[in-house]
Design a protein around this motif. Structure first.
Motif, short mmCIF file in Angstrom:
data_model
loop_
_atom_site.label_atom_id
_atom_site.label_comp_id
_atom_site.label_asym_id
_atom_site.label_seq_id
_atom_site.Cartn_x
_atom_site.Cartn_y
_atom_site.Cartn_z
N LEU A 25 -19.05 -12.31 20.28
CA LEU A 25 -19.87 -12.20 19.31
C LEU A 25 -19.31 -11.95 17.52
CD1 LEU A 25 -23.41 -11.73 20.02
CD2 LEU A 25 -22.04 -13.83 20.47
N ALA A 26 -18.11 -11.51 17.77
CA ALA A 26 -17.03 -10.82 16.74
C ALA A 26 -16.87 -12.03 15.83
CB ALA A 26 -15.98 -9.79 17.22
N HIS A 27 -16.53 -11.07 14.27
CA HIS A 27 -16.53 -12.45 13.35
C HIS A 27 -16.48 -10.89 12.25
CE1 HIS A 27 -18.22 -14.41 9.24
NE2 HIS A 27 -17.73 -15.36 10.26
N PRO A 28 -15.10 -11.79 11.67
CA PRO A 28 -14.80 -10.87 10.06
C PRO A 28 -16.09 -9.73 9.44
CG PRO A 28 -14.36 -12.55 9.73
CD PRO A 28 -14.91 -12.94 11.23
N GLU A 29 -17.40 -10.54 9.70
CA GLU A 29 -18.80 -9.55 9.09
C GLU A 29 -19.36 -9.29 10.38
OE1 GLU A 29 -20.18 -12.00 7.09
OE2 GLU A 29 -18.72 -13.00 4.88
N LEU A 30 -18.98 -9.30 11.28
CA LEU A 30 -19.40 -8.84 12.00
C LEU A 30 -19.26 -8.24 13.67
CD1 LEU A 30 -22.49 -9.08 13.44
CD2 LEU A 30 -22.46 -11.43 14.44
N SER A 31 -18.90 -7.00 13.46
CA SER A 31 -18.46 -6.29 15.04
C SER A 31 -18.49 -5.77 15.54
CB SER A 31 -17.78 -5.10 14.16
OG SER A 31 -18.92 -3.93 14.04
N ASP A 32 -18.44 -5.77 16.95
CA ASP A 32 -19.21 -5.79 18.18
C ASP A 32 -19.98 -5.14 17.75
OD1 ASP A 32 -17.39 -3.94 18.64
OD2 ASP A 32 -16.62 -3.78 20.67
N SER A 33 -19.16 -3.53 17.49
CA SER A 33 -20.52 -2.13 17.54
C SER A 33 -22.11 -2.50 16.63
CB SER A 33 -19.78 -0.95 16.31
OG SER A 33 -19.47 -1.97 15.11
N TYR A 34 -21.52 -3.69 15.55
CA TYR A 34 -23.12 -3.94 14.26
C TYR A 34 -23.33 -4.51 15.62
CZ TYR A 34 -25.86 -5.92 10.57
OH TYR A 34 -26.13 -5.87 9.47
N VAL A 35 -22.81 -5.64 16.38
CA VAL A 35 -24.01 -6.85 17.36
C VAL A 35 -25.12 -5.48 18.56
CG1 VAL A 35 -23.96 -8.24 19.56
CG2 VAL A 35 -22.30 -8.74 17.13
N SER A 36 -24.22 -4.77 19.09
CA SER A 36 -24.52 -3.42 19.76
C SER A 36 -26.06 -2.91 19.19
CB SER A 36 -23.60 -2.24 20.31
OG SER A 36 -24.35 -1.39 21.08
N LEU A 37 -25.63 -2.25 17.97
CA LEU A 37 -26.89 -1.34 16.86
C LEU A 37 -28.46 -2.82 17.38
CD1 LEU A 37 -24.42 0.17 14.21
CD2 LEU A 37 -25.91 1.16 16.34
N ILE A 38 -28.27 -3.96 16.54
CA ILE A 38 -28.73 -4.64 16.79
C ILE A 38 -29.44 -5.36 17.54
CG2 ILE A 38 -29.62 -7.20 16.07
CD1 ILE A 38 -26.84 -7.38 13.53
N GLU A 39 -28.90 -5.31 18.44
CA GLU A 39 -29.76 -5.78 20.22
C GLU A 39 -30.63 -4.26 20.34
OE1 GLU A 39 -26.59 -8.31 22.04
OE2 GLU A 39 -26.63 -6.61 22.76
N SER A 40 -29.98 -3.47 20.04
CA SER A 40 -30.83 -1.76 20.35
C SER A 40 -31.98 -1.67 19.33
CB SER A 40 -29.66 -0.97 20.62
OG SER A 40 -29.27 -0.35 19.17
N GLY A 41 -32.14 -3.05 18.24
CA GLY A 41 -32.85 -2.42 17.42
C GLY A 41 -32.76 -1.05 16.78
N LYS A 42 -32.22 -0.94 15.85
CA LYS A 42 -31.35 -0.31 15.60
C LYS A 42 -30.47 -0.96 13.50
CE LYS A 42 -30.09 3.34 19.04
NZ LYS A 42 -28.80 4.50 19.94
N ARG A 43 -30.87 -2.37 13.53
CA ARG A 43 -30.66 -2.28 12.61
C ARG A 43 -30.87 -3.98 12.56
NH1 ARG A 43 -28.42 1.77 11.53
NH2 ARG A 43 -26.84 2.29 11.17
N THR A 44 -31.14 -4.41 11.27
CA THR A 44 -32.25 -4.91 10.78
C THR A 44 -30.95 -6.05 10.43
OG1 THR A 44 -34.09 -4.36 10.49
CG2 THR A 44 -33.51 -6.26 9.49
#
Length: 430
Positions: A25-44
């Motif tokens: 799901l990676a993208h220049p504006e969307l790293s896999d770590s950011y996806v992980s934070l979103i999936e864990s509910g730690k980022r909106t």
């Protein structure tokens, strides 16, 4: 679970269903770590990120936000529309069924605003069906559970309906206190149409519990607030309530002044259905304060009857109109013409609250007594008494017991008449 957690969970579920890794799901504006934070509910995720994820996951943005597909959302909104339409058309049992079916479906779980609307609609439908306990339970649950996510307008609507339900159940103390929590402070909130409507319920509760001095003071305040606000709805409600209060205080001239002002404003600015309802009440008030003009008000009620038949009016409005027509005919000494409306009343009684049903049977009993059909009159009175007995003590039930006693005396049911008078006295603590 918060909305943020739910969004993350949906992203994770769809990703796994698609057999995708977070890195895919990676993208220049969307790293896999950011996806992980979103999936864990730690980022909106921002709206832009959500749209990007929806594209990469090949699912709808609606699903990620609400847990339903665009097609399911359309079906839910359509079902809500049908439920609202049934309620507006007076098909209260149908509306209750539709709202119940909506809430039984888990599709509303992720749609708090639509769930709130459906629960509110179900409460109003339950109240209209006479199930006050169910309506009160739903309204209180909404008020307590959703207070933080509720608009001020919705909160006022809920408290207005809650006060009405308490008043109809005879719990006048709660009918007053639930409104005074909002309007009872030293400084009033800024008046709006919704708050005027809430105030009209408080005024009705004051009248019902016999607190006429407080009712007069508050009615004056409501009228002053409505005049300042200047909206047709506020002015209509304030003068409508003042007219009912004037009837209770035996000030016929003031009642006429206020009800005529309400009718004039409503006729110019209001919707036809509310206008018909107000003309119905107008005639009812005038029959009380100007009984010698009963022929005029009978003609008014005949026009209202036609208007109600041609509009999406409720069965309750039609029932009240038919009952007012009987009152007019009895005042005119036309018992035969009054009898013609009994069949209309009987056809409308199913699903009505017990107080209205009792009133209808009392009225039918009075007509039949006037016609000398004693056996049938006693049958109607027996039905009325069976409905009155479990009802809470209110101003209405007190007057109904007096009416029952008077008609029973007329048909020579002396013992039952005395018993009904005793019930009326017990209602006022004697």
């Amino acid at each position: 679970m918060t909305g943020q957690d739910l969004v993350g969970q949906r992203i994770k579920t769809v990703r796994r269903q698609r057999g995708l890794s977070q890195a895919q799901l990676a993208h220049p504006e969307l790293s896999d770590s950011y996806v992980s934070l979103i999936e864990s509910g730690k980022r909106t995720p921002t709206p832009a990120v959500l749209e990007l994820l929806a594209v990469k996951l090949d699912c709808s943005l609606t699903y990620l936000l609400n847990g339903v597909t665009a097609e399911q959302m359309q079906e839910i909104e359509l079902a809500l529309g049908y439920a609202r339409m049934a309620m507006e058309n007076g098909e209260v049992a149908e509306a209750r069924t539709r709202y119940t079916e909506l809430l039984t479906d888990n599709g509303l779980a992720g749609l708090p605003q639509l769930r709130q609307e459906a629960e509110y609609g179900l409460a109003i439908a339950a109240q209209a069906c006479g199930d006050l306990d169910a309506a009160i339970g739903l309204l209180n649950r909404l008020r307590e559970r959703d207070a933080a996510d509720m608009s001020p307008e919705r909160h006022i609507d809920i408290v207005t309906e809650l006060s009405m339900c308490y008043r109809e159940r005879g719990d006048l103390g709660r009918a007053v206190t639930v409104v005074e929590e909002i309007l009872g402070g030293a400084v009033r909130p800024v008046w709006t149409d919704g708050l005027i409507r809430l105030g009209a319920q408080l005024l009705a509760a004051y009248i019902d519990r016999g607190d006429l001095l407080r009712a007069q003071q508050f009615s004056d305040e409501l009228i002053a607030a409505a005049e300042t606000l200047g909206t047709p709805l506020a002015l209509t409600l304030a003068h409508w309530g003042a007219a009912i209060l004037a009837v209770e205080t035996k000030d016929g001239d003031k009642a006429v002044t206020h009800v005529q002002r309400a009718v004039a404003i409503q006729s110019e600015y209001g919707d036809p259905r509310r206008s018909s309802r107000l003309h119905n009440d107008y005639a009812a008030i005038m029959l009380l304060v100007r009984p010698t003009e009963a022929a005029t008000w009978r003609d008014t009620l005949e026009r209202v009857k036609v208007e109600l038949a041609e509009s999406a009016s409720t069965s309750r409005d039609k029932l009240r109109c038919a009952m007012n027509l009987i009152r007019a005919e009895l005042l005119l000494g036309s018992s035969e013409r009054a009898e013609a409306h009994i069949q209309t009343i009987s056809a409308l009684l199913e699903g009505m609250p017990n107080d209205l049903r009792a009133d209808a049977h009392l009225m039918a009993g009075q007509v039949l007594a006037e016609l000398g059909r004693t056996g049938e009159a006693v049958g109607e009175l027996t039905e009325a008494i069976a409905l009155l007995e479990p009802l809470p003590t209110t101003r209405f039930t007190t007057q109904s017991w007096v009416t029952a006693a008077q008609i029973l005396d007329r048909v020579d049911e002396t013992d039952r008449s005395v018993e009904a008078y005793h019930r009326a006295l017990a209602c006022v603590g004697l």
